[in-house]
Design an enzyme around this catalytic site. Structure first.
Site, mmCIF file in Angstrom:
data_model
loop_
_atom_site.group_PDB
_atom_site.id
_atom_site.type_symbol
_atom_site.label_atom_id
_atom_site.label_comp_id
_atom_site.label_asym_id
_atom_site.label_seq_id
_atom_site.Cartn_x
_atom_site.Cartn_y
_atom_site.Cartn_z
ATOM 1 N N TYR A 103 8.567 -6.704 0.937
ATOM 2 C CA TYR A 103 8.975 -8.107 0.788
ATOM 3 C C TYR A 103 7.768 -9.014 0.747
ATOM 4 O O TYR A 103 6.650 -8.615 1.066
ATOM 5 C CB TYR A 103 9.912 -8.513 1.923
ATOM 6 N N LYS A 118 3.395 -4.481 3.160
ATOM 7 C CA LYS A 118 4.333 -5.475 3.702
ATOM 8 C C LYS A 118 5.753 -4.918 3.589
ATOM 9 O O LYS A 118 6.550 -5.290 2.712
ATOM 10 C CB LYS A 118 4.195 -6.818 2.982
ATOM 11 N N GLU A 167 -3.436 -7.886 14.801
ATOM 12 C CA GLU A 167 -2.871 -9.148 14.316
ATOM 13 C C GLU A 167 -1.729 -9.540 15.245
ATOM 14 O O GLU A 167 -1.648 -9.036 16.365
ATOM 15 C CB GLU A 167 -2.389 -8.987 12.873
ATOM 16 N N LEU A 178 -2.107 -6.463 8.113
ATOM 17 C CA LEU A 178 -1.730 -6.913 6.779
ATOM 18 C C LEU A 178 -2.723 -7.965 6.312
ATOM 19 O O LEU A 178 -2.993 -8.932 7.037
ATOM 20 C CB LEU A 178 -0.319 -7.493 6.800
#
Length: 286
Positions: A32, A149, A181, A205
């Site tokens: 996505y 993702k 992250e 990511l």
């Protein structure tokens, strides 16, 4: 009632239906993107769609759409929803097949779905009124290909809820004592006037907003470094920021119940917030 897109058709979101045999539903077999639009105009769409194409290639979903074709579809969707400040959610799964089987089915047609949601005004939009957020740290329990993702976000959900249970708004993830992250954002730390962020690899990511912030830091001669960031380094930071496409750049004023800096959004964050807004205006007035 908002308008969505599903497999070639624009229709009311409430009427969108997929098969229970869709591999996105059964296996979270899909990817996505979330793309912000301001006043009906996309921000960073080429970078988002390039990342989408990479994610599709990495999980071997073959689609012939070009970045220009994806952008045209999403622009039409935003226009059908009246424009304004919206985030577009675009999801592609491997599709539905007649049986449940872990291996890729033959001749399966991907499911393409997109919808819009309103964007709340980001904290960076008015740095003079920003209060900042609280965050916690927690072990990174996600899989080893976080550079894709993917829609398989259960670990992120559990980690985000861990923050909520602690009265915080974000969880910063730790793997082998190094910061990766957040549950849905990238991390920056400021120390002695230099901006730092974790090195980009398969453990996190590659954020589009992260890249914008790095570019702005370099453009404005703000000292910047990518590093292998330890938990101790983050805990000793003068400022902490998190960044994402819809939240832009957000100051963290408390970490694990301890005040960051003086407990207020830091001076370098305010400078970056102003640069970010100026950059948006520059892009939209070309």
């Amino acid at each position: 009632m908002s308008i969505a897109f599903l497999n070639g058709t624009f229709l009311p979101l409430e009427e969108a239906r997929i098969s229970p045999l869709d591999r996105g539903f059964l296996f979270a077999d899909g990817v996505y993107e979330v793309i912000p639009y301001y006043n009906g105009i996309s921000f960073g769409i080429e970078e988002h769609l390039s990342r989408l194409q990479r994610s599709l290639a990495e999980i071997r979903i073959p689609l012939s759409q070009t970045i220009e074709e994806w952008a045209s579809l999403l622009n039409d969707l935003v226009a059908k929803n009246g424009g304004g400040d919206l985030s577009v959610y675009l999801q592609i799964t491997r599709g539905a097949y007649e049986t449940r089987n872990h291996a890729f089915p033959p001749e399966i047609k991907p499911t393409i779905f997109a919808m819009v949601s309103p964007i709340a005004s980001p904290l960076a939009a008015d740095a003079t009124k920003a209060k900042g957020i609280s965050a916690i740290t927690a072990p990174d329990i996600r899989w080893s290909r976080c550079d894709i993702k993917a829609i398989s976000l259960l670990p992120n959900i559990l980690l985000k809820q861990q923050a909520a249970d602690a009265g915080a708004q974000e969880t910063i993830l730790v793997r082998d004592n190094f910061i990766t992250e957040c549950t849905s954002a990238n991390v920056f730390a400021v120390k002695n006037g230099t901006i730092y962020t974790p090195v980009n690899d398969a453990q996190n990511l590659g954020g589009i907003t992260r890249d914008i912030i790095i570019g702005l830091a370099l453009e404005h001669q703000m000292p910047f470094q990518e590093i292998a960031m330890t938990v101790e380094f983050l805990e000793d930071a003068d400022e902490i920021w998190v960044s994402s496409s819809t939240r832009e750049v957000v100051p963290v004023i408390a970490l694990n119940g301890r005040v960051v800096g003086d407990g207020k959004p830091g001076m370098l964050w305010k400078v970056m917030a102003e640069h970010y807004q100026t950059n948006k205006k520059r892009i939209f007035t070309r």
